[in-house]
Design an enzyme around this catalytic site. Structure first.
Site, PDB file in Angstrom:
ATOM      1  N   ASP A  82      -7.345  -3.237   5.967  1.00 18.49           N
ATOM      2  CA  ASP A  82      -5.882  -3.179   5.517  1.00 18.49           C
ATOM      3  C   ASP A  82      -4.891  -2.217   5.665  1.00 18.49           C
ATOM      4  OD1 ASP A  82      -7.689  -1.676   3.828  1.00 18.49           O
ATOM      5  OD2 ASP A  82      -7.715  -2.969   2.074  1.00 18.49           O
ATOM      6  N   HIS A 138     -14.625  -0.233  -4.500  1.00 13.14           N
ATOM      7  CA  HIS A 138     -13.783   0.220  -5.921  1.00 13.14           C
ATOM      8  C   HIS A 138     -14.948   0.269  -7.195  1.00 13.14           C
ATOM      9  CE1 HIS A 138      -9.966   0.460  -4.193  1.00 13.14           C
ATOM     10  NE2 HIS A 138     -10.164  -0.722  -3.685  1.00 13.14           N
TER      11      HIS A 138
HETATM   12  N1  Q9C Z   1      -4.445  -6.545 -10.470  1.00 14.28           N
HETATM   13  C1  Q9C Z   1      -9.962  -3.592  -1.496  1.00 14.28           C
HETATM   14  O1  Q9C Z   1      -9.281  -3.506  -0.620  1.00 14.28           O
HETATM   15  N2  Q9C Z   1      -4.468  -5.139  -6.061  1.00 14.28           N
HETATM   16  N3  Q9C Z   1      -9.218  -3.771  -2.845  1.00 14.28           N
HETATM   17  C2  Q9C Z   1      -3.635  -4.948  -7.327  1.00 14.28           C
HETATM   18  C3  Q9C Z   1      -4.422  -5.450  -9.705  1.00 14.28           C
HETATM   19  C4  Q9C Z   1      -5.898  -4.462  -5.919  1.00 14.28           C
HETATM   20  C5  Q9C Z   1      -8.109  -3.848  -2.856  1.00 14.28           C
HETATM   21  C6  Q9C Z   1      -4.057  -6.230  -8.185  1.00 14.28           C
HETATM   22  C7  Q9C Z   1      -6.173  -4.147  -4.504  1.00 14.28           C
HETATM   23  C8  Q9C Z   1      -7.702  -4.065  -4.073  1.00 14.28           C
HETATM   24  C9  Q9C Z   1     -11.521  -3.736  -1.353  1.00 14.28           C
HETATM   25 ZN    ZN Z   2      -8.474  -1.913   0.507  1.00 15.26          ZN
END
Ligand code: Q9C
Ligand code: ZN
Length: 353
Positions: free
Chosen positions: A294, A169
């Site tokens: 995931d 990301h």
């Molecule tokens: N405040 C990866 O799997 N979740 N990242 C939402 C926002 C974010 C996942 C939280 C999920 C990110 C590398």
């Molecule tokens: Zn992810």
């Protein structure tokens, strides 16, 4: 295949993230990596190594992907956070104000002196705490990615960069989604710089790899593909749609395959096949796989239903692409299962090459 694991990963240990309007314990925890390492040891997949990369080489590899303004921010962020208030030493830094995108009147060309403002300038969510050891841990991860890329350049069929925090990301000048340095992009760029002509990135994490897409969006020498939860309902929401095909010289060199929440293994595999066919057409001479686990049915923040035994098949399908491959550990938050799932995939791959 050799694994390069990050000895500094646990220096990044966030306390809480903003999640659906409240603060919750971080999903992205050091134990994730420990489970993968333990499973690799138990099943003896190959040698376990820490990367041997000198600081100058590492800085150069990071600078090929990330802006200097951003890495300078990361390098001093913790000290500046604590300088704002000595009590901050016991708290993580989380952004709370953002300049929005460039269609708005906010300026992003003037670097604010205020640290909270800079935290917002270089991020896009409030779920990615920046901690005392974030920079050291993220650098250690970039070193793993670089070491894994070098394995391929030395003629190996595959290598694994086992690190956290994850990376896909993170963009040229932003963090978010638990990611700070884009390890997969650093590996892909190192492969290009080491002489590979056409590098493909095939992102199998549940979440769209918005950072990686952004980094390579206008380039024809790195083909990016991603199979992920539809951003209409899934994080990162603002990128990852099927009509994003690349721009300029990169037109046609980005492939997004969004799938609805609830998608099972059969439909997921069909999308993976589509991505592998496109990589075949691209005639890639190296492949980087941002390897998120995931997609697992038990993942607490995701919505696909892959089972542990399915990852063996995923590894087999990736091996059939027939291209030297760097795997980079990304997401996967069913902590107790992430080791088995990761090694199932890698073992499936190794058995099929
Ligand atoms: N405040 C990866 O799997 N979740 N990242 C939402 C926002 C974010 C996942 C939280 C999920 C990110 C590398
Ligand atoms: Zn992810």
């Amino acid at each position: 295949m050799k694994t390069f694991h990050n000895p500094h990963h646990a220096l990044h240990q966030g306390r809480e993230e903003m999640f659906r309007g409240r603060m919750v314990p971080c999903h992205e925890v050091p134990a994730r990596l420990d489970y993968v390492l333990a499973e690799l040891q138990r099943r003896s997949l190959g040698g376990l190594h820490t990367p041997e990369v000198n600081d100058a080489e590492l800085d150069a590899a990071i600078a090929r992907v990330h802006d200097a303004r951003y890495t300078q921010f990361l390098a001093s962020a913790w000290d500046e956070w604590v300088a704002m208030d000595p009590a901050n030493a016991q708290r993580d830094a989380l952004p709370s104000v953002w300049p929005l995108g460039n269609r708005h009147a906010f300026r992003t060309d003037v670097l604010p002196q205020n640290f909270a403002a800079r935290l917002g300038l270089f991020s896009y969510d409030s779920g990615s705490p920046l901690t005392a050891g974030t920079w050291a841990a993220a650098r250690g991860g970039a070193a793993c990615a670089l070491a894994a890329a070098r394995e391929l350049l030395a003629g190996e069929r595959a290598a694994f960069a086992l690190t956290r925090p994850p990376g896909h990301h993170a963009g040229p000048d932003f963090f978010g989604g638990y990611c700070f340095l884009n390890n997969s992009a650093i590996a892909a760029q190192a492969l290009r710089d080491g002489g590979k002509q056409r590098v493909a990135v095939l992102d199998v994490d549940y979440h769209h790899g918005n950072g990686t897409q952004t980094i390579f969006y206008e380039r024809a020498d790195v083909f990016t593909a991603s199979v992920h939860g539809d951003p209409a309902t899934e994080y990162p929401f603002f990128l990852g749609h099927a009509d994003e095909r690349g721009a300029g010289a990169g037109e046609g060199f980005n492939l997004n395959l969004p799938l609805p929440r609830g998608t099972g293994f059969e439909a997921w595999c069909a999308a993976l096949d589509t991505a592998i066919d496109a990589i075949d057409d691209f005639n890639a001479d190296a492949l980087v796989v941002p390897m998120g686990l995931d997609t697992f049915e038990g993942d607490p923040i995701s919505g696909f239903t892959l089972k542990s035994e399915d990852y063996d098949t995923v590894g087999r399908l990736l091996a059939a692409a027939g291209v030297p491959t760097v795997f980079v550990f990304e997401g996967g938050y069913a902590v107790a299962e992430v080791g088995v799932n990761a090694v199932n995939l890698l073992e499936g791959f190794c058995r099929s090459i």
